[in-house]
Design a protein around this motif. Structure first.
Motif, PDB file in Angstrom:
ATOM      1  N   LYS A 100      -8.377  12.472  -4.922  1.00 29.19           N
ATOM      2  CA  LYS A 100      -6.935  12.460  -5.140  1.00 29.19           C
ATOM      3  C   LYS A 100      -6.463  13.718  -5.870  1.00 29.19           C
ATOM      4  O   LYS A 100      -5.399  14.245  -5.598  1.00 29.19           O
ATOM      5  CB  LYS A 100      -6.605  11.206  -5.968  1.00 29.19           C
ATOM      6  N   ARG A 150       0.833  -1.199   0.000  1.00 25.97           N
ATOM      7  CA  ARG A 150       0.000   0.000   0.000  1.00 25.97           C
ATOM      8  C   ARG A 150       0.869   1.251   0.000  1.00 25.97           C
ATOM      9  O   ARG A 150       0.504   2.271  -0.569  1.00 25.97           O
ATOM     10  CB  ARG A 150      -0.990  -0.042   1.168  1.00 25.97           C
ATOM     11  N   ARG A 170      -7.963   9.929  -1.030  1.00 24.49           N
ATOM     12  CA  ARG A 170      -6.907   9.707  -0.052  1.00 24.49           C
ATOM     13  C   ARG A 170      -7.168  10.568   1.182  1.00 24.49           C
ATOM     14  O   ARG A 170      -7.680  11.684   1.050  1.00 24.49           O
ATOM     15  CB  ARG A 170      -5.538  10.123  -0.609  1.00 24.49           C
ATOM     16  N   VAL A 219       2.156   1.874  -3.599  1.00 27.10           N
ATOM     17  CA  VAL A 219       1.108   2.458  -4.448  1.00 27.10           C
ATOM     18  C   VAL A 219       0.829   3.906  -4.036  1.00 27.10           C
ATOM     19  O   VAL A 219       0.816   4.810  -4.872  1.00 27.10           O
ATOM     20  CB  VAL A 219      -0.183   1.614  -4.367  1.00 27.10           C
ATOM     21  N   GLN A 220       0.604   4.135  -2.744  1.00 31.54           N
ATOM     22  CA  GLN A 220       0.126   5.448  -2.307  1.00 31.54           C
ATOM     23  C   GLN A 220       1.244   6.473  -2.121  1.00 31.54           C
ATOM     24  O   GLN A 220       0.969   7.669  -2.066  1.00 31.54           O
ATOM     25  CB  GLN A 220      -0.687   5.308  -1.020  1.00 31.54           C
ATOM     26  N   ILE A 262      -1.984  -2.031  -9.243  1.00 35.51           N
ATOM     27  CA  ILE A 262      -1.529  -3.049  -8.298  1.00 35.51           C
ATOM     28  C   ILE A 262      -2.443  -2.982  -7.089  1.00 35.51           C
ATOM     29  O   ILE A 262      -2.665  -1.913  -6.523  1.00 35.51           O
ATOM     30  CB  ILE A 262      -0.074  -2.803  -7.854  1.00 35.51           C
ATOM     31  N   CYS A 263      -2.992  -4.114  -6.695  1.00 28.90           N
ATOM     32  CA  CYS A 263      -3.919  -4.133  -5.572  1.00 28.90           C
ATOM     33  C   CYS A 263      -3.167  -3.878  -4.269  1.00 28.90           C
ATOM     34  O   CYS A 263      -2.048  -4.356  -4.082  1.00 28.90           O
ATOM     35  CB  CYS A 263      -4.626  -5.482  -5.491  1.00 28.90           C
ATOM     36  N   ILE A 264      -3.780  -3.109  -3.350  1.00 30.23           N
ATOM     37  CA  ILE A 264      -3.132  -2.835  -2.063  1.00 30.23           C
ATOM     38  C   ILE A 264      -3.819  -3.599  -0.931  1.00 30.23           C
ATOM     39  O   ILE A 264      -3.526  -3.396   0.235  1.00 30.23           O
ATOM     40  CB  ILE A 264      -3.138  -1.331  -1.727  1.00 30.23           C
ATOM     41  N   TYR A 276     -11.530  -2.600  -4.746  1.00 32.09           N
ATOM     42  CA  TYR A 276     -10.496  -1.563  -4.756  1.00 32.09           C
ATOM     43  C   TYR A 276     -10.329  -0.991  -6.161  1.00 32.09           C
ATOM     44  O   TYR A 276     -10.295   0.223  -6.357  1.00 32.09           O
ATOM     45  CB  TYR A 276      -9.166  -2.135  -4.256  1.00 32.09           C
ATOM     46  N   ASP A 317       3.630   5.396  -6.599  1.00 27.98           N
ATOM     47  CA  ASP A 317       2.832   5.380  -7.829  1.00 27.98           C
ATOM     48  C   ASP A 317       1.928   6.613  -7.937  1.00 27.98           C
ATOM     49  O   ASP A 317       1.770   7.191  -9.006  1.00 27.98           O
ATOM     50  CB  ASP A 317       1.976   4.101  -7.901  1.00 27.98           C
ATOM     51  N   ASP A 318       1.335   7.023  -6.796  1.00 30.27           N
ATOM     52  CA  ASP A 318       0.457   8.199  -6.807  1.00 30.27           C
ATOM     53  C   ASP A 318       1.154   9.431  -7.374  1.00 30.27           C
ATOM     54  O   ASP A 318       0.511  10.313  -7.935  1.00 30.27           O
ATOM     55  CB  ASP A 318       0.008   8.532  -5.371  1.00 30.27           C
TER      56      ASP A 318
END
Lengths: 420, 121
Positions: free
Chosen positions: B78, A194, B50, A197-198, B7-9, B40, A201-202
């Protein structure tokens, strides 16, 4: 001066241990904290993601700490701030120092080691190049930005993809810096998915796996770094070098339990974890000295630090309240195979196991489709399927009192990881 | 038709997923190995949000604190993250501050407040 229990460290482990020790009946407790406030490293971890297991909600670091600080204050558990523990003798005499009382020695009946860990430094990484300003551990940069309130740099390269490095990639970006790349020596990231990604990638920050820093340029201030790909032996591959202009290099290359005090008092250290070897009660090789949290082994989630430290606090209280009864110990080692690197605890005396015990461990490589099984004297007592196991994610198995009762006179306890 | 890679978190598996979209609607999610991945992916491609955490300046702290950590009370779109950060840059609050105190109302027009995440005396 004398106390029933001295807790070294007022971070998440120390706070949780103090609360459970109090609730188990101890009153004469002292928490020793070297910073100017309780809460430890959580104070600078302003991002969210803490407490999902403990409180079933997503808290920031300071919010998580506040709940435990409130627990300590409600119980009126004494603590001292701005106070450094300089030395602990094998007789459990703790030498403390602060600006108001100077140096003093305090005797403890029991001690909980809760000093946490620190970051692997540049010196420990052997990065060639000049030694200019602008090279920080990710945690130092985190403190500068979040607590001191200033930015350590504008153009940043990060070495290591541990969670703190990933978190700081996002934090520096949000505060206006340009994070150019995160380089990771290993072929996988040590951080949580996570966070990749956060935090990366964000914001379009590239992550280069199997890459490392091979040169640092700049004599007064960092002017740039050279990054190269590495082969399967972690050796840089000639011809793959890439230049990055930057004024700051952040290092997020692992955490090491801080056990100088433990070593001085003669506590046995496990070379794999760099933390004390403990038994089922989280008691070290020195009777009456317990350990929990990142000083014992580095955790990924603070929730499990609190849980572990809670158990250490209860065990310490029982040790004090039982008086000087030297119970005979009959410990068996926790054996492991199939890629497990270590277990905490490392040994167990079954008769001291309460309702249940949690054995935590890590594996040494990314492994898919595995079964984790526990064997007592050759009989399989539990098994669970794991779709994926990774070095960056701590694993655990729970064993109950009933399982130990069903195997009286236990000789061998084995944790095995095997392919499905 | 548009294909988006994610990509799954949801867990350490980190399933690589592909979402097929047309006219802003999700046609299919593939690559996930469980339901959490599907949920997701659909949220992430249609309305990614977020929680933003940061700090703002504080004055008059007894303990000498110069910053107070804060967060958006709930997740925000976001695309508004940098506008939110921009607005927080100019904010200075006075001590004392308590966890949950609103430091900025309706940040960047998102309808979400920014609240303190630490007690500062």
């Amino acid at each position: 001066m004398k106390h029933d229990l001295i807790i070294l460290g007022g971070g998440p482990a120390g706070l949780a241990a103090a609360i459970t020790a109090y609730d188990a009946g101890l009153r004469d407790i002292l928490i020793v904290e070297r910073d100017k406030e309780l809460g430890g490293i959580l104070n600078q971890c302003i991002h969210s993601g803490f407490g999902l297991h403990t409180f079933k909600e997503e808290l920031t670091g300071p919010e998580y700490a506040a709940r435990f600080i409130a627990g300590v204050k409600e119980r009126k558990i004494p603590y001292v701030l701005n106070t450094m523990a300089l030395h602990v003798s094998p007789e459990k005499e703790v030498t403390l120092m602060n600006r108001t009382d100077g140096v003093q020695t305090v005797k403890a009946e029991a001690i909980v080691l809760a000093m946490g860990c620190r970051e692997r430094s540049r010196g420990a990484l052997n990065i060639p190049g000049y030694r200019p300003a602008g090279i920080y551990s990710a945690g130092t940069a985190q403190r500068l930005v979040n607590i001191e309130g200033f930015m350590p740099g504008r153009e940043v390269v990060i070495l290591g993809s541990g969670d703190i490095g990933l978190i700081m990639a996002r934090r520096m970006t949000l505060e206006g810096a340009k994070v150019k790349v995160v380089a990771e020596l290993m072929p996988y990231s040590g951080g949580l998915k996570r966070n990749i990604v956060q935090c990366l990638d964000d914001f379009g920050i590239p992550l280069k796996l199997s890459h490392t820093v091979v040169d640092i340029r700049g004599q007064k201030r960092v002017e740039g770094v050279t990054i190269a790909a590495v082969d399967e032996h972690n050796k840089p591959i000639p011809g793959t070098e890439e230049e990055y202009d930057c004024d700051t290099l952040l290092l997020s290359c692992g955490l090491i339990p801080e056990n100088e005090l433990s070593r001085e008092m003669g506590v046995s250290i496990n070379p794999v974890t760099s933390g004390p070897v403990v038994n089922e009660s989280l008691e070290t090789s020195v009777p009456g000295v317990f350990a929990a949290g990142n000083v014992l082994h580095v955790h990924d989630l603070v929730d499990f630090v609190s849980e572990e430290a809670g158990a250490a606090g209860r065990a310490a209280a029982e040790y004090v309240l039982a008086g000087s009864v030297d119970a005979e110990r009959n410990e068996i080692p926790v054996k492991f195979e199939g890629g497990v690197r270590y277990t905490v605890p490392a040994k167990i005396d079954p008769k001291f196991v309460k309702e249940a015990i949690t054995i935590r461990f890590r594996v040494g490589a990314v492994m898919k489709n595995r079964i984790v099984s526990v064997w007592m004297d050759g009989e399989q007592v539990s098994k669970k399927r794991r779709q994926i196991m990774a070095p960056g994610e701590m694993e655990e198995v729970k064993l109950t009192r009933e399982q130990f009762d069903a195997h009286p006179d236990l000789k061998e306890l084995l944790i095995r990881v095997e392919e499905v | 038709m548009e294909k988006i890679q994610l990509i799954c978190i949801g867990c350490p598996m980190g399933c690589p997923m592909t979402v097929e979209m047309e006219d802003g609607k999700v046609l299919s999610v593939t690559g996930n190995t469980c339901k959490r991945g599907d949920i997701y992916a659909r949220k992430e491609v249609t309305a990614p949000t977020r929680v933003v955490t940061s700090t703002v300046r504080i004055e008059g702290s007894e303990t000498g604190a110069v910053t107070v950590p804060c967060k958006t009370k709930s997740d925000i779109p976001k695309k508004d993250i940098f506008n939110c950060m921009q607005e927080l840059t100019g904010v200075t609050v006075k001590a004392p501050v308590h966890i949950g105190d609103v430091l900025v109302e309706n940040v960047a027009g998102t309808g979400v407040d920014v609240i303190a995440t630490k007690d500062i005396q």
